[in-house]
Write a protein that holds these residues in place. Structure first.
Motif, PDB file in Angstrom:
ATOM      1  N   ASN A   1      10.286  11.285  -4.632  1.00 20.27           N
ATOM      2  CA  ASN A   1       9.305  10.292  -4.207  1.00 20.27           C
ATOM      3  C   ASN A   1       9.426   9.022  -5.037  1.00 20.27           C
ATOM      4  O   ASN A   1       9.152   7.926  -4.562  1.00 20.27           O
ATOM      5  N   GLY A   2       9.865   9.173  -6.283  1.00 22.17           N
ATOM      6  CA  GLY A   2      10.127   8.008  -7.126  1.00 22.17           C
ATOM      7  C   GLY A   2      11.240   7.140  -6.560  1.00 22.17           C
ATOM      8  O   GLY A   2      11.180   5.908  -6.642  1.00 22.17           O
ATOM      9  N   PHE A   3      12.241   7.771  -5.953  1.00 19.27           N
ATOM     10  CA  PHE A   3      13.315   6.998  -5.328  1.00 19.27           C
ATOM     11  C   PHE A   3      12.793   6.208  -4.134  1.00 19.27           C
ATOM     12  O   PHE A   3      13.231   5.075  -3.896  1.00 19.27           O
ATOM     13  N   LEU A   4      11.869   6.790  -3.383  1.00 18.20           N
ATOM     14  CA  LEU A   4      11.270   6.058  -2.262  1.00 18.20           C
ATOM     15  C   LEU A   4      10.500   4.843  -2.777  1.00 18.20           C
ATOM     16  O   LEU A   4      10.616   3.738  -2.238  1.00 18.20           O
ATOM     17  N   ALA A   5       9.720   5.054  -3.828  1.00 19.23           N
ATOM     18  CA  ALA A   5       8.968   3.950  -4.427  1.00 19.23           C
ATOM     19  C   ALA A   5       9.926   2.894  -4.978  1.00 19.23           C
ATOM     20  O   ALA A   5       9.670   1.688  -4.855  1.00 19.23           O
ATOM     21  N   ALA A   6      11.025   3.328  -5.562  1.00 20.10           N
ATOM     22  CA  ALA A   6      12.004   2.383  -6.118  1.00 20.10           C
ATOM     23  C   ALA A   6      12.620   1.512  -5.022  1.00 20.10           C
ATOM     24  O   ALA A   6      12.793   0.297  -5.211  1.00 20.10           O
ATOM     25  N   ALA A   7      12.938   2.114  -3.887  1.00 24.19           N
ATOM     26  CA  ALA A   7      13.499   1.326  -2.779  1.00 24.19           C
ATOM     27  C   ALA A   7      12.512   0.257  -2.332  1.00 24.19           C
ATOM     28  O   ALA A   7      12.889  -0.898  -2.095  1.00 24.19           O
TER      29      ALA A   7
ATOM     30  N   ALA B   1       0.833  -1.211   0.000  1.00 30.32           N
ATOM     31  CA  ALA B   1       0.000   0.000   0.000  1.00 30.32           C
ATOM     32  C   ALA B   1       0.860   1.250   0.000  1.00 30.32           C
ATOM     33  O   ALA B   1       0.583   2.215  -0.735  1.00 30.32           O
ATOM     34  N   VAL B   2       1.934   1.248   0.795  1.00 31.07           N
ATOM     35  CA  VAL B   2       2.847   2.399   0.819  1.00 31.07           C
ATOM     36  C   VAL B   2       3.488   2.584  -0.556  1.00 31.07           C
ATOM     37  O   VAL B   2       3.595   3.706  -1.056  1.00 31.07           O
ATOM     38  N   LEU B   3       3.898   1.490  -1.181  1.00 38.13           N
ATOM     39  CA  LEU B   3       4.471   1.564  -2.527  1.00 38.13           C
ATOM     40  C   LEU B   3       3.465   2.167  -3.507  1.00 38.13           C
ATOM     41  O   LEU B   3       3.803   3.087  -4.276  1.00 38.13           O
ATOM     42  N   LEU B   4       2.248   1.679  -3.490  1.00 38.30           N
ATOM     43  CA  LEU B   4       1.229   2.191  -4.416  1.00 38.30           C
ATOM     44  C   LEU B   4       0.906   3.663  -4.155  1.00 38.30           C
ATOM     45  O   LEU B   4       0.726   4.444  -5.097  1.00 38.30           O
ATOM     46  N   ILE B   5       0.852   4.047  -2.881  1.00 38.65           N
ATOM     47  CA  ILE B   5       0.636   5.454  -2.543  1.00 38.65           C
ATOM     48  C   ILE B   5       1.740   6.305  -3.151  1.00 38.65           C
ATOM     49  O   ILE B   5       1.487   7.371  -3.729  1.00 38.65           O
ATOM     50  N   HIS B   6       2.974   5.831  -3.073  1.00 41.02           N
ATOM     51  CA  HIS B   6       4.088   6.624  -3.595  1.00 41.02           C
ATOM     52  C   HIS B   6       4.133   6.641  -5.123  1.00 41.02           C
ATOM     53  O   HIS B   6       4.539   7.644  -5.709  1.00 41.02           O
ATOM     54  N   VAL B   7       3.723   5.588  -5.759  1.00 44.99           N
ATOM     55  CA  VAL B   7       3.615   5.627  -7.224  1.00 44.99           C
ATOM     56  C   VAL B   7       2.585   6.681  -7.613  1.00 44.99           C
ATOM     57  O   VAL B   7       2.818   7.493  -8.519  1.00 44.99           O
TER      58      VAL B   7
END
Length: 120
Positions: A56-62, A11-17
Motif C-alpha cells: 500500500n506504501g507503493f500505491l501511496a508513493a505513486a 484524499a486517496v493519497l491520504l487514505i493510503h498513508v
C-alpha cells in the motif's frame, strides 16, 4: 474540474498513508481495533499485514510522485497509474476480504480518475 480531481486524488493519497500506518506501525494497537481483530489474530497476521502495508506504501508513493513530479505529463501518468492500481486493489480486496474496501478504496479512486478525465 481540475481542482476536484486534485482534491479527490489527495484524499486517496491520504487514505493510503493512513492504511500504510494501520497495517505497519499501528497494526498491534489502532490497526487491530479498526480491523476488528483479537489479540491472537493480531499476532498471527502481523507479518502479513506489514507486508501488505508495504505494498500500500507503493500505491501511496505513486500518487505522491504524481503530485510532486516537475513534469506535469509525467506527474499525470503516475497519478493515473496510482489511482488505477488503487481501484483494482480495492476491487480485489472487496472480493477476497471485505466489501467495505470497495467503498474505502475503489470508489474514491474511480471518482478521482473520472474527475481527471473530465478536466482534460
Amino acid at each position: 474540474m481540475q481542482l476536484i480531481a486534485t482534491i479527490l486524488a489527495a484524499a486517496v493519497l491520504l487514505i493510503h498513508v493512513y492504511i500504510v500506518l494501520l497495517e505497519t506501525v499501528l497494526f498491534r494497537s489502532r490497526g487491530a481495533r479498526v480491523f476488528g481483530l483479537s489479540a491472537e489474530q493480531v499476532e498471527v497476521l502481523a507479518p502479513a499485514m506489514s507486508n501488505q502495508g508495504c505494498y500500500n506504501g507503493f500505491l501511496a508513493a505513486a500518487l505522491a510522485v504524481g503530485f510532486l513530479h516537475p513534469v506535469p505529463a509525467t506527474g499525470t501518468a503516475f497519478m493515473v497509474f496510482g489511482l488505477a492500481c488503487v481501484a483494482i486493489a480495492g476491487v480485489w480486496g472487496a472480493v477476497t476480504v471485505q466489501k467495505r474496501i470497495l467503498f474505502v478504496q475503489t470508489v474514491p479512486a474511480l471518482l478521482a480518475l473520472g474527475a481527471m478525465a473530465l478536466a482534460r
